[in-house]
Motif scaffolding. Structure first.
Motif, PDB file in Angstrom:
ATOM      1  N   THR A  68       8.066  83.974  44.387  1.00 57.87           N
ATOM      2  CA  THR A  68       7.874  82.933  45.388  1.00 57.87           C
ATOM      3  C   THR A  68       8.909  81.835  45.213  1.00 57.87           C
ATOM      4  OG1 THR A  68       6.407  81.551  44.059  1.00 57.87           O
ATOM      5  CG2 THR A  68       5.390  83.376  45.286  1.00 57.87           C
ATOM      6  N   THR A  69       9.103  81.050  46.264  1.00 61.20           N
ATOM      7  CA  THR A  69      10.011  79.913  46.135  1.00 61.20           C
ATOM      8  C   THR A  69       9.477  78.894  45.130  1.00 61.20           C
ATOM      9  OG1 THR A  69       8.981  78.987  48.123  1.00 61.20           O
ATOM     10  CG2 THR A  69      11.079  80.111  48.399  1.00 61.20           C
ATOM     11  N   ALA A  70       8.165  78.853  44.955  1.00 62.21           N
ATOM     12  CA  ALA A  70       7.596  77.960  43.937  1.00 62.21           C
ATOM     13  C   ALA A  70       8.112  78.341  42.557  1.00 62.21           C
ATOM     14  CB  ALA A  70       6.075  78.018  43.980  1.00 62.21           C
ATOM     15  N   ASP A  71       8.152  79.642  42.275  1.00 61.84           N
ATOM     16  CA  ASP A  71       8.653  80.108  40.985  1.00 61.84           C
ATOM     17  C   ASP A  71      10.163  79.895  40.880  1.00 61.84           C
ATOM     18  OD1 ASP A  71       6.122  80.843  40.196  1.00 61.84           O
ATOM     19  OD2 ASP A  71       6.371  82.954  40.722  1.00 61.84           O
ATOM     20  N   VAL A  72      10.874  80.119  41.982  1.00 60.66           N
ATOM     21  CA  VAL A  72      12.320  79.921  41.969  1.00 60.66           C
ATOM     22  C   VAL A  72      12.653  78.457  41.686  1.00 60.66           C
ATOM     23  CG1 VAL A  72      14.415  79.978  43.369  1.00 60.66           C
ATOM     24  CG2 VAL A  72      12.821  81.907  43.440  1.00 60.66           C
ATOM     25  N   VAL A  73      11.944  77.542  42.338  1.00 66.43           N
ATOM     26  CA  VAL A  73      12.178  76.122  42.088  1.00 66.43           C
ATOM     27  C   VAL A  73      11.842  75.778  40.636  1.00 66.43           C
ATOM     28  CG1 VAL A  73      11.437  73.772  42.682  1.00 66.43           C
ATOM     29  CG2 VAL A  73      11.887  75.436  44.489  1.00 66.43           C
ATOM     30  N   CYS A  74      10.803  76.389  40.101  1.00 74.12           N
ATOM     31  CA  CYS A  74      10.470  76.213  38.683  1.00 74.12           C
ATOM     32  C   CYS A  74      11.663  76.603  37.809  1.00 74.12           C
ATOM     33  CB  CYS A  74       9.248  77.068  38.326  1.00 74.12           C
ATOM     34  SG  CYS A  74       8.948  77.285  36.553  1.00 74.12           S
ATOM     35  N   GLY A  75      12.289  77.725  38.152  1.00 83.44           N
ATOM     36  CA  GLY A  75      13.438  78.183  37.381  1.00 83.44           C
ATOM     37  C   GLY A  75      14.622  77.244  37.488  1.00 83.44           C
ATOM     38  N   ILE A  76      14.903  76.768  38.702  1.00 84.90           N
ATOM     39  CA  ILE A  76      16.023  75.835  38.892  1.00 84.90           C
ATOM     40  C   ILE A  76      15.730  74.520  38.172  1.00 84.90           C
ATOM     41  CG2 ILE A  76      17.372  74.571  40.601  1.00 84.90           C
ATOM     42  CD1 ILE A  76      16.551  76.838  42.606  1.00 84.90           C
ATOM     43  N   ASP A  77      14.464  74.110  38.210  1.00 89.36           N
ATOM     44  CA  ASP A  77      14.050  72.888  37.515  1.00 89.36           C
ATOM     45  C   ASP A  77      14.301  73.014  36.018  1.00 89.36           C
ATOM     46  OD1 ASP A  77      12.574  70.258  37.662  1.00 89.36           O
ATOM     47  OD2 ASP A  77      11.237  71.349  36.307  1.00 89.36           O
ATOM     48  N   TYR A  78      14.015  74.188  35.469  1.00 95.49           N
ATOM     49  CA  TYR A  78      14.257  74.425  34.041  1.00 95.49           C
ATOM     50  C   TYR A  78      15.748  74.339  33.736  1.00 95.49           C
ATOM     51  CZ  TYR A  78      14.623  76.941  29.610  1.00 95.49           C
ATOM     52  OH  TYR A  78      14.928  77.303  28.323  1.00 95.49           O
ATOM     53  N   VAL A  79      16.564  74.921  34.601  1.00 96.26           N
ATOM     54  CA  VAL A  79      18.009  74.872  34.404  1.00 96.26           C
ATOM     55  C   VAL A  79      18.502  73.428  34.454  1.00 96.26           C
ATOM     56  CG1 VAL A  79      20.229  75.489  35.452  1.00 96.26           C
ATOM     57  CG2 VAL A  79      18.429  77.210  35.215  1.00 96.26           C
ATOM     58  N   ALA A  80      18.009  72.667  35.431  1.00 89.71           N
ATOM     59  CA  ALA A  80      18.411  71.268  35.537  1.00 89.71           C
ATOM     60  C   ALA A  80      18.001  70.478  34.297  1.00 89.71           C
ATOM     61  CB  ALA A  80      17.810  70.642  36.792  1.00 89.71           C
ATOM     62  N   ALA A  81      16.806  70.762  33.787  1.00 89.63           N
ATOM     63  CA  ALA A  81      16.327  70.064  32.596  1.00 89.63           C
ATOM     64  C   ALA A  81      17.187  70.358  31.379  1.00 89.63           C
ATOM     65  CB  ALA A  81      14.875  70.449  32.314  1.00 89.63           C
ATOM     66  N   ASN A  82      17.857  71.511  31.394  1.00 92.68           N
ATOM     67  CA  ASN A  82      18.702  71.924  30.271  1.00 92.68           C
ATOM     68  C   ASN A  82      20.184  71.915  30.642  1.00 92.68           C
ATOM     69  OD1 ASN A  82      16.818  73.004  27.935  1.00 92.68           O
ATOM     70  ND2 ASN A  82      15.894  73.644  29.867  1.00 92.68           N
ATOM     71  N   SER A  83      20.531  71.090  31.627  1.00 93.62           N
ATOM     72  CA  SER A  83      21.911  71.042  32.104  1.00 93.62           C
ATOM     73  C   SER A  83      22.881  70.518  31.050  1.00 93.62           C
ATOM     74  CB  SER A  83      22.013  70.194  33.372  1.00 93.62           C
ATOM     75  OG  SER A  83      21.572  68.863  33.126  1.00 93.62           O
ATOM     76  N   GLY A  84      22.358  69.894  30.028  1.00 96.48           N
ATOM     77  CA  GLY A  84      23.221  69.469  28.938  1.00 96.48           C
ATOM     78  C   GLY A  84      23.743  70.630  28.130  1.00 96.48           C
ATOM     79  N   GLN A  85      23.086  71.783  28.246  1.00 95.33           N
ATOM     80  CA  GLN A  85      23.510  72.987  27.537  1.00 95.33           C
ATOM     81  C   GLN A  85      23.942  74.097  28.491  1.00 95.33           C
ATOM     82  OE1 GLN A  85      19.641  72.723  25.170  1.00 95.33           O
ATOM     83  NE2 GLN A  85      20.962  73.807  23.744  1.00 95.33           N
ATOM     84  N   ILE A  86      23.209  74.291  29.575  1.00 90.12           N
ATOM     85  CA  ILE A  86      23.514  75.379  30.500  1.00 90.12           C
ATOM     86  C   ILE A  86      24.685  74.994  31.397  1.00 90.12           C
ATOM     87  CG2 ILE A  86      22.634  76.774  32.418  1.00 90.12           C
ATOM     88  CD1 ILE A  86      19.850  76.520  31.149  1.00 90.12           C
ATOM     89  N   ASP A  87      25.713  75.838  31.403  1.00 95.44           N
ATOM     90  CA  ASP A  87      26.921  75.569  32.184  1.00 95.44           C
ATOM     91  C   ASP A  87      26.903  76.247  33.546  1.00 95.44           C
ATOM     92  OD1 ASP A  87      28.625  74.275  29.966  1.00 95.44           O
ATOM     93  OD2 ASP A  87      27.999  76.170  29.050  1.00 95.44           O
ATOM     94  N   VAL A  88      26.339  77.451  33.600  1.00 95.60           N
ATOM     95  CA  VAL A  88      26.393  78.294  34.794  1.00 95.60           C
ATOM     96  C   VAL A  88      25.030  78.925  35.006  1.00 95.60           C
ATOM     97  CG1 VAL A  88      27.511  80.303  35.872  1.00 95.60           C
ATOM     98  CG2 VAL A  88      28.834  78.801  34.359  1.00 95.60           C
ATOM     99  N   ALA A  89      24.646  79.109  36.275  1.00 92.53           N
ATOM    100  CA  ALA A  89      23.408  79.821  36.604  1.00 92.53           C
ATOM    101  C   ALA A  89      23.727  80.935  37.598  1.00 92.53           C
ATOM    102  CB  ALA A  89      22.372  78.873  37.198  1.00 92.53           C
ATOM    103  N   ASN A  90      23.158  82.102  37.351  1.00 98.22           N
ATOM    104  CA  ASN A  90      23.308  83.243  38.257  1.00 98.22           C
ATOM    105  C   ASN A  90      22.007  83.459  39.015  1.00 98.22           C
ATOM    106  OD1 ASN A  90      25.231  85.940  38.528  1.00 98.22           O
ATOM    107  ND2 ASN A  90      23.060  86.365  38.913  1.00 98.22           N
ATOM    108  N   MET A  91      22.101  83.553  40.353  1.00 96.31           N
ATOM    109  CA  MET A  91      20.936  83.828  41.188  1.00 96.31           C
ATOM    110  C   MET A  91      21.230  85.046  42.062  1.00 96.31           C
ATOM    111  SD  MET A  91      19.577  80.026  42.298  1.00 96.31           S
ATOM    112  CE  MET A  91      18.084  80.681  43.070  1.00 96.31           C
ATOM    113  N   SER A  92      20.910  86.213  41.553  1.00 96.68           N
ATOM    114  CA  SER A  92      21.064  87.453  42.316  1.00 96.68           C
ATOM    115  C   SER A  92      19.751  87.745  43.041  1.00 96.68           C
ATOM    116  CB  SER A  92      21.452  88.604  41.381  1.00 96.68           C
ATOM    117  OG  SER A  92      22.775  88.454  40.934  1.00 96.68           O
ATOM    118  N   LEU A  93      19.393  86.849  43.924  1.00102.64           N
ATOM    119  CA  LEU A  93      18.146  86.960  44.664  1.00102.64           C
ATOM    120  C   LEU A  93      18.281  86.182  45.962  1.00102.64           C
ATOM    121  CD1 LEU A  93      16.735  83.943  44.276  1.00102.64           C
ATOM    122  CD2 LEU A  93      16.168  84.870  42.052  1.00102.64           C
ATOM    123  N   GLY A  94      17.343  86.334  46.855  1.00103.10           N
ATOM    124  CA  GLY A  94      17.419  85.586  48.099  1.00103.10           C
ATOM    125  C   GLY A  94      16.275  85.866  49.036  1.00103.10           C
ATOM    126  N   GLY A  95      16.187  85.045  50.063  1.00105.76           N
ATOM    127  CA  GLY A  95      15.186  85.190  51.106  1.00105.76           C
ATOM    128  C   GLY A  95      15.711  84.591  52.392  1.00105.76           C
TER     129      GLY A  95
END
Length: 404
Positions: A204-231
């Motif tokens: 669901t988009t709720a879960d996807v936003v959860c994932g992006i939120d996690y990436v944003a929270a760890n943006s001090g470490q995470i440089d790149v995000a891959n999203m091989s998904l869509g709707g």
């Protein structure tokens, strides 16, 4: 635009598992190799051990050594080991091919020419962090460097991959350059599994936003995000604030925090403007090239699926939202349970670009997502057959990391 579900961009073709790495795990309990003295009649002794001890004989060895393989109980093993004609009884171990292959996509992107990737069979890891927002990742895969992670589908569980898609993506990004299995575009990059799709490959988009939120929270470490998904969805040009698109707003904020997003264009042979996150301007949207031998020029025979070598993949989405094209047909990469698999899709093209972004960030840590996108596009080539099936009138640059 409100959307309830986000479906994974499923690969267009599946093939069987391919080359595997060395593995020390034992085979199922009860399988043994019985080594006999050189003077022993191997067949006679194997038959006798089968008759007297219930050993089920497998292979009979008579040239390289005298003996046999067989399945037996521990008690039978001990009795057979006590036979004066037996040199030893050893448990069968699981082994796998140790040859590392250069996947066609990694070859076509020229990652083996990248000084940062440094692909030479020596495990020197790219100092960069990449989030794989997907079905999770096999954290124990011997060819992956997995760290951190979050499960947004079932938060009480680790982000393990029960589907395969996320593990495959992770390998194309950063499979280890360890002389075994396959190698990724950014070998040894630290992979952060972010599970937003369940083991059926949907979420669901709720879960996807959860994932992006996690990436944003760890943006001090995470440089790149891959999203091989869509709707289904579109870009209103306002980062989701006016349309109520939370996924877009979340991506915009993560991008503002410094994370570069590579996303799949989609597999509907349609305009990517009607698919999100592919339609968003803030990401790097990737279409798929059909390439069967890792080399330009065309003419190579098709392998795992029908298509024409060196052309725009017949399933790939297109349009002005597409920023780069990368190999996405018959891509060999990592798969759950320490194995490998060959599949196709824009989902497979995208992690080549995520790996390329990782290489650029490894040597340009202060580069913004926009600068990363521009660098990848500027380095791209037009050395692929066009227009072929590409209907949008624009030849997007083909990923090339030679200078990264």
């Amino acid at each position: 635009m409100a959307r309830r579900t986000t479906a994974i961009l499923l690969a267009c073709a599946l093939a069987g598992a391919t080359g595997l790495t060395a593995h020390a795990a034992p085979a199922p309990e009860g399988d043994y190799i019985v080594v006999l003295k050189d003077s022993t009649d191997a067949k006679f002794k194997a038959d006798k051990h089968s008759q007297d001890n219930g050993a089920r004989v497998g292979h009979l060895y008579q040239s390289a050594l005298k003996g046999y393989s067989g399945r037996m109980s521990e008690q039978a093993r001990d009795r057979i080991a006590a036979d004066p004609d037996v040199v030893r009884v050893e448990p069968v171990r699981q082994v796998r091919s140790t040859a590392q292959s250069l996947p066609t996509g990694v070859d076509r992107a020229n990652a083996d020419a990248s000084p940062t990737a440094g692909i030479d069979g020596t495990d020197q890891r790219t100092d960069v962090d990449v989030a794989v927002i997907d079905t999770g990742v096999d954290s124990d895969h011997p060819d992956l460097n997995v760290v951190g992670g979050k499960n947004c589908t079932l938060p009480v569980l680790p982000p393990e991959d029960g589907h395969g898609h996320g593990t495959h993506v992770a390998g194309t990004v950063g499979a280890l350059d360890n002389g075994a299995g396959v190698v990724g575009v950014a070998p040894g990059a630290r992979i952060w599994p972010v599970k937003v799709l369940n083991d059926a490959g949907v979420g669901t988009t709720a879960d996807v936003v959860c994932g992006i939120d996690y990436v944003a929270a760890n943006s001090g470490q995470i440089d790149v995000a891959n999203m091989s998904l869509g709707g289904a969805g579109t870009d209103d040009g306002q980062c989701g604030r006016r349309s109520g698109d939370s996924e877009h707003e979340a991506i915009c904020r993560a991008v503002s925090a410094g994370v570069t997003f590579a996303v799949a264009a989609g597999n509907d042979a349609a305009d990517a403007k009607d698919s999100t996150p592919a339609a968003y301007d803030e990401v790097i949207t990737v279409s798929a090239l059909a390439d069967f031998n890792g080399q330009p020029g065309g003419g190579a025979p098709a392998t795992c699926r029908d298509d024409e070598d060196d052309t725009f993949a017949d399933f790939s989405n297109f349009g002005t939202d597409v920023d780069l094209i990368a190999p996405g047909v018959c891509i060999n990469s990592t798969w759950p349970n320490g194995s490998y698999n060959t599949i196709s899709g824009t989902s497979m093209a995208t992690p080549h670009v995520a790996g390329a972004a990782a290489l650029h960030k490894a040597t340009n840590p202060a580069a913004t997502p926009e600068q990363v996108k521009n660098a990848l596009r500027s380095a791209g080539t037009t050395d692929w057959t066009w227009p072929s099936q590409d209907p949008d009138g624009t030849q997007e640059p083909l990923l090339d990391v030679t200078g990264f």
